[in-house]
Scaffold this motif. Sequence first.
Motif, PDB file in Angstrom:
ATOM      1  N   THR A   1       1.287   5.342   0.692  1.00 30.61           N
ATOM      2  CA  THR A   1       0.726   6.417   1.494  1.00 30.61           C
ATOM      3  C   THR A   1       1.781   7.490   1.731  1.00 30.61           C
ATOM      4  O   THR A   1       2.975   7.281   1.478  1.00 30.61           O
ATOM      5  CB  THR A   1       0.177   5.886   2.835  1.00 30.61           C
ATOM      6  OG1 THR A   1      -0.620   6.894   3.446  1.00 30.61           O
ATOM      7  CG2 THR A   1       1.298   5.473   3.769  1.00 30.61           C
TER       8      THR A   1
ATOM      9  N   GLU B   1      -5.399  -4.995  -8.408  1.00 33.78           N
ATOM     10  CA  GLU B   1      -5.284  -3.585  -8.071  1.00 33.78           C
ATOM     11  C   GLU B   1      -6.479  -3.215  -7.191  1.00 33.78           C
ATOM     12  O   GLU B   1      -7.634  -3.383  -7.594  1.00 33.78           O
ATOM     13  CB  GLU B   1      -5.272  -2.724  -9.343  1.00 33.78           C
ATOM     14  CG  GLU B   1      -4.043  -2.913 -10.197  1.00 33.78           C
ATOM     15  CD  GLU B   1      -4.008  -1.950 -11.364  1.00 33.78           C
ATOM     16  OE1 GLU B   1      -4.693  -0.900 -11.296  1.00 33.78           O
ATOM     17  OE2 GLU B   1      -3.304  -2.253 -12.342  1.00 33.78           O
ATOM     18  N   VAL B   2      -6.196  -2.738  -5.993  1.00 35.09           N
ATOM     19  CA  VAL B   2      -7.250  -2.414  -5.032  1.00 35.09           C
ATOM     20  C   VAL B   2      -6.941  -1.052  -4.411  1.00 35.09           C
ATOM     21  O   VAL B   2      -5.958  -0.396  -4.760  1.00 35.09           O
ATOM     22  CB  VAL B   2      -7.346  -3.496  -3.928  1.00 35.09           C
ATOM     23  CG1 VAL B   2      -7.721  -4.848  -4.520  1.00 35.09           C
ATOM     24  CG2 VAL B   2      -6.027  -3.606  -3.151  1.00 35.09           C
ATOM     25  N   GLN B   3      -7.785  -0.662  -3.498  1.00 33.69           N
ATOM     26  CA  GLN B   3      -7.529   0.469  -2.622  1.00 33.69           C
ATOM     27  C   GLN B   3      -7.259  -0.082  -1.221  1.00 33.69           C
ATOM     28  O   GLN B   3      -7.695  -1.196  -0.890  1.00 33.69           O
ATOM     29  CB  GLN B   3      -8.740   1.407  -2.588  1.00 33.69           C
ATOM     30  CG  GLN B   3      -9.079   2.033  -3.924  1.00 33.69           C
ATOM     31  CD  GLN B   3      -8.106   3.119  -4.313  1.00 33.69           C
ATOM     32  OE1 GLN B   3      -7.806   4.016  -3.542  1.00 33.69           O
ATOM     33  NE2 GLN B   3      -7.615   3.052  -5.541  1.00 33.69           N
ATOM     34  N   TRP B   4      -6.537   0.675  -0.420  1.00 38.92           N
ATOM     35  CA  TRP B   4      -6.463   0.316   0.990  1.00 38.92           C
ATOM     36  C   TRP B   4      -7.277   1.344   1.772  1.00 38.92           C
ATOM     37  O   TRP B   4      -7.418   2.502   1.367  1.00 38.92           O
ATOM     38  CB  TRP B   4      -5.016   0.274   1.501  1.00 38.92           C
ATOM     39  CG  TRP B   4      -4.320   1.603   1.599  1.00 38.92           C
ATOM     40  CD1 TRP B   4      -3.548   2.196   0.647  1.00 38.92           C
ATOM     41  CD2 TRP B   4      -4.317   2.493   2.732  1.00 38.92           C
ATOM     42  NE1 TRP B   4      -3.068   3.401   1.100  1.00 38.92           N
ATOM     43  CE2 TRP B   4      -3.524   3.614   2.376  1.00 38.92           C
ATOM     44  CE3 TRP B   4      -4.889   2.467   3.999  1.00 38.92           C
ATOM     45  CZ2 TRP B   4      -3.301   4.687   3.244  1.00 38.92           C
ATOM     46  CZ3 TRP B   4      -4.684   3.529   4.865  1.00 38.92           C
ATOM     47  CH2 TRP B   4      -3.899   4.624   4.495  1.00 38.92           C
ATOM     48  N   ALA B   5      -7.844   0.890   2.873  1.00 41.36           N
ATOM     49  CA  ALA B   5      -8.655   1.779   3.700  1.00 41.36           C
ATOM     50  C   ALA B   5      -8.445   1.432   5.159  1.00 41.36           C
ATOM     51  O   ALA B   5      -8.152   0.284   5.511  1.00 41.36           O
ATOM     52  CB  ALA B   5     -10.131   1.659   3.326  1.00 41.36           C
TER      53      ALA B   5
ATOM     54  N   MET C   1       0.828  -1.205   0.000  1.00 43.36           N
ATOM     55  CA  MET C   1       0.000   0.000   0.000  1.00 43.36           C
ATOM     56  C   MET C   1       0.862   1.254   0.000  1.00 43.36           C
ATOM     57  O   MET C   1       1.877   1.334   0.692  1.00 43.36           O
ATOM     58  CB  MET C   1      -0.923   0.006   1.221  1.00 43.36           C
ATOM     59  CG  MET C   1      -0.219  -0.255   2.541  1.00 43.36           C
ATOM     60  SD  MET C   1      -1.302  -0.095   3.977  1.00 43.36           S
ATOM     61  CE  MET C   1      -1.290   1.694   4.236  1.00 43.36           C
TER      62      MET C   1
ATOM     63  N   LYS D   1     -12.255  -3.100  -2.651  1.00 44.23           N
ATOM     64  CA  LYS D   1     -12.493  -3.153  -4.092  1.00 44.23           C
ATOM     65  C   LYS D   1     -13.964  -2.812  -4.338  1.00 44.23           C
ATOM     66  O   LYS D   1     -14.847  -3.390  -3.705  1.00 44.23           O
ATOM     67  CB  LYS D   1     -12.154  -4.540  -4.651  1.00 44.23           C
ATOM     68  CG  LYS D   1     -12.008  -4.580  -6.159  1.00 44.23           C
ATOM     69  CD  LYS D   1     -11.398  -5.897  -6.612  1.00 44.23           C
ATOM     70  CE  LYS D   1     -11.120  -5.880  -8.104  1.00 44.23           C
ATOM     71  NZ  LYS D   1     -10.510  -7.145  -8.555  1.00 44.23           N
TER      72      LYS D   1
ATOM     73  N   GLY E   1      -6.213   6.322   3.198  1.00 45.50           N
ATOM     74  CA  GLY E   1      -6.480   5.371   2.126  1.00 45.50           C
ATOM     75  C   GLY E   1      -5.691   5.707   0.876  1.00 45.50           C
ATOM     76  O   GLY E   1      -5.044   6.752   0.771  1.00 45.50           O
ATOM     77  N   GLY E   2      -5.730   4.813  -0.091  1.00 50.21           N
ATOM     78  CA  GLY E   2      -4.989   5.034  -1.323  1.00 50.21           C
ATOM     79  C   GLY E   2      -4.861   3.767  -2.136  1.00 50.21           C
ATOM     80  O   GLY E   2      -5.546   2.763  -1.896  1.00 50.21           O
ATOM     81  N   LYS E   3      -3.942   3.790  -3.093  1.00 49.71           N
ATOM     82  CA  LYS E   3      -3.758   2.656  -3.998  1.00 49.71           C
ATOM     83  C   LYS E   3      -2.979   1.526  -3.317  1.00 49.71           C
ATOM     84  O   LYS E   3      -2.134   1.755  -2.459  1.00 49.71           O
ATOM     85  CB  LYS E   3      -3.025   3.101  -5.258  1.00 49.71           C
ATOM     86  CG  LYS E   3      -3.833   4.030  -6.149  1.00 49.71           C
ATOM     87  CD  LYS E   3      -3.065   4.357  -7.429  1.00 49.71           C
ATOM     88  CE  LYS E   3      -3.899   5.234  -8.353  1.00 49.71           C
ATOM     89  NZ  LYS E   3      -3.173   5.543  -9.624  1.00 49.71           N
TER      90      LYS E   3
ATOM     91  N   ASP F   1       4.463   7.254  -1.142  1.00 48.76           N
ATOM     92  CA  ASP F   1       3.753   7.541  -2.386  1.00 48.76           C
ATOM     93  C   ASP F   1       4.459   8.610  -3.218  1.00 48.76           C
ATOM     94  O   ASP F   1       3.812   9.321  -4.003  1.00 48.76           O
ATOM     95  CB  ASP F   1       2.313   7.981  -2.087  1.00 48.76           C
ATOM     96  CG  ASP F   1       2.253   9.270  -1.274  1.00 48.76           C
ATOM     97  OD1 ASP F   1       3.321   9.769  -0.851  1.00 48.76           O
ATOM     98  OD2 ASP F   1       1.137   9.771  -1.052  1.00 48.76           O
TER      99      ASP F   1
END
Length: 356
Positions: free
Chosen positions: A281, A312-316, A279, A326, A299-301, A345
């Motif tokens: 950040t 490919e997801v996001q993190w939260a 992830m 996702k 959050g982010g990629k 990042d």
Amino acid sequence: MRNKWLKLTLGLLLILIVGLAAACSKDEQSQAPKTEPDEQEQEEPVGEPEETEEPAYENVYPLTGIGTNDPVDNRIVAVMINNHYKARPQSGLTKADIVFEILAEGRITRFMALFHSEQPEVVGPVRSARPYYFNLADDYGALYVYHGAANFIEDMLKNGAADHLNGAYHDNDGHLFKRSQDRVAPHNSYLQFDAVKEVAEEKGYEMQADYEPLPFLDEGETAAISGDSASEVSFSYNDTPVRYVYDEEQEKYLRYNGDSQTVELDSDKAVQLDNVLIMATHHEVIDDAGRREVDMESGGKAYLLQKGVVQEVQWANIDGKILPVKDGEPAGLVPGKTWINVVPDRQSLEETVTIN
């Protein structure tokens, strides 16, 4: 006299007739066709094979999603683990349910290992505290264990930032911490895990807790995971890349620092992972010592590695837990162990991570 011979003759004739009749009867019996046994005696009916039922477990480990009949109300213990090259191989990492890997000072990372489903005998080498780590530990409801801290960080912990045990107050006491003679300080302080509960309770900390399990996939959902092939994934915090290599036979990811596999010090047992979350950040250096603030909220990629594929997801940050997301919903973890790599990042994730 004549009558006497007549009776004798008739007697002999009778015996002869009876003998012939018996012989014929025996011969008929020997030539008669054998009767088939009763069907019930001949062959027992074969029943349908019994279906194997999945074992029913009373509980599930909240950080791994694996079922168990053992109690799961022990408190999570989060331990800061050294990742300097002089501290490798480490002890205890194979028993961690989740490991966070984040930069400390400079370009050296540090681990925070969350222990719950398994308790190792020894963990370490143990290193100093950082706010973004103890905030994570507190969010997961864990007891935070470290060795040493800057004064302002120690003050934050003493003022209630997280339940904690500082190895500096137990340095080489032979009970909670021991120094190894095989390595030099600060790479040789090891937590004696069996003493954690006792020492924590002496400080007044509660060592039983109830946890809501993280979102995990069932067998069907795990089998349906799709994405791009990811047999090897690598990226760099420094000159030695972190590498994850997929073992198809074990269906696990193996971790490497460069060409050196991440294994246990005493047994060479390999770290094997079911989920790897990489992830991105924001990181910011906040003092002359190179200490950082790391954003674990916004959050982010992210990339999620599972079963030999990458998504490919996001993190939260959901209720304090770092999760892959996702289409606005938790993507779900494969039951088992998880490693979370937090990378700056400063460039795109596509530029940071190499996938083969």
